[in-house]
Design an enzyme around this catalytic site. Structure first.
Site, PDB file in Angstrom:
ATOM      1  N   LYS A 161     -26.783 -37.659  42.878  1.00  0.00           N
ATOM      2  CA  LYS A 161     -27.022 -36.740  43.980  1.00  0.00           C
ATOM      3  C   LYS A 161     -28.306 -35.939  43.761  1.00  0.00           C
ATOM      4  O   LYS A 161     -29.138 -35.816  44.668  1.00  0.00           O
ATOM      5  CB  LYS A 161     -25.843 -35.780  44.157  1.00  0.00           C
ATOM      6  CG  LYS A 161     -26.002 -34.820  45.332  1.00  0.00           C
ATOM      7  CD  LYS A 161     -24.812 -33.890  45.472  1.00  0.00           C
ATOM      8  CE  LYS A 161     -24.883 -32.768  44.457  1.00  0.00           C
ATOM      9  NZ  LYS A 161     -23.842 -31.745  44.669  1.00  0.00           N
ATOM     10  N   ASP A 166     -23.561 -34.027  49.434  1.00  0.00           N
ATOM     11  CA  ASP A 166     -22.833 -32.888  48.881  1.00  0.00           C
ATOM     12  C   ASP A 166     -21.608 -32.633  49.753  1.00  0.00           C
ATOM     13  O   ASP A 166     -21.281 -33.434  50.629  1.00  0.00           O
ATOM     14  CB  ASP A 166     -23.740 -31.651  48.787  1.00  0.00           C
ATOM     15  CG  ASP A 166     -24.098 -31.082  50.158  1.00  0.00           C
ATOM     16  OD1 ASP A 166     -23.776 -31.713  51.186  1.00  0.00           O
ATOM     17  OD2 ASP A 166     -24.687 -29.986  50.207  1.00  0.00           O
TER      18      ASP A 166
END
Length: 218
Positions: free
Chosen positions: A121, A139
């Protein structure tokens, strides 16, 4: 509405309403962005932006931070979530940037993930923000909003599944922007506990509105 039409409506609205979305993390260099994103894990951008000015003043480059001590870094980031682990990550990634990458933040996704504290991420955020690469960082906001809108299936259980579905349907030139569109929409409109559907401008292609809100309007 087909999935193709839903994605087209999504891109069409946001490219007009928010043509140049930006990260809300404050940074002035690739190194500062990496540090800020690592610190932002399970913490708010607002909190990180309060912490980083003093941190970047004390440690403006990976060389400076690599030479710092755990206690020095910890003292400056103690108000963020998991300051112990993050202090270790910042020391480790700074040393690796100096020793393995010539003092420069690596450009390649796979090299970024070698840095301590940098997972998929975080690497996606860095390459999309710095280099406009078609990388989708998922997220909690992206995960929630993409499902509510109906952009991804409800059976997508992991961030990677959501990422793959989004990237498959969003044109490459908009992927790095779509990451911000989804985050900002989730942060300010499509809230987790009580979405502001009455203020939302995209209910015309939202599955959550269609199934949960519209049927209850008298």
């Amino acid at each position: 509405m087909t999935k193709k039409e839903r994605f087209e409506a999504f891109v069409s609205y946001f490219k007009e309403a928010f043509p140049e979305p930006q990260t809300e993390l404050n940074y002035n260099s690739p190194f500062e962005l990496v540090v800020a994103v690592v610190l932002s894990a399970q913490c708010t951008d607002v909190r990180i932006n309060k912490v980083t000015p003093a941190l970047f003043k004390a440690f403006p480059t990976p060389e400076h931070m690599a030479a710092g001590t755990f206690d020095e870094i910890f003292e400056l980031i103690r108000s963020v979530s998991y300051p112990n682990n993050k202090s270790k990550h910042l020391m480790g990634l700074s040393k690796m940037i100096m020793e393995d990458f010539g003092g420069e933040v690596p450009h390649r996704h796979e090299d970024l993930q070698k840095l301590p504290g940098v997972g998929r991420k975080t690497a996606n955020v860095v390459v999309s923000v710095l280099y406009n690469q078609p990388a989708m960082a998922v997220d909690t906001h992206v995960f929630r909003v993409s499902k509510r809108l109906g952009l991804v299936t409800q059976t997508a259980k992991t961030p990677l599944e959501v990422e793959k579905q989004l990237v498959r349907h969003i044109p490459n030139e908009y992927v790095h922007k779509a990451h911000h569109w989804l985050i900002l929409h989730g942060r300010y409109v499509c809230l987790a506990r009580k979405p502001k559907c009455e203020e939302c401008k995209i209910t015309h292609f939202c599955k959550y509105w269609e199934k949960e809100i519209q049927p209850n309007i008298v």
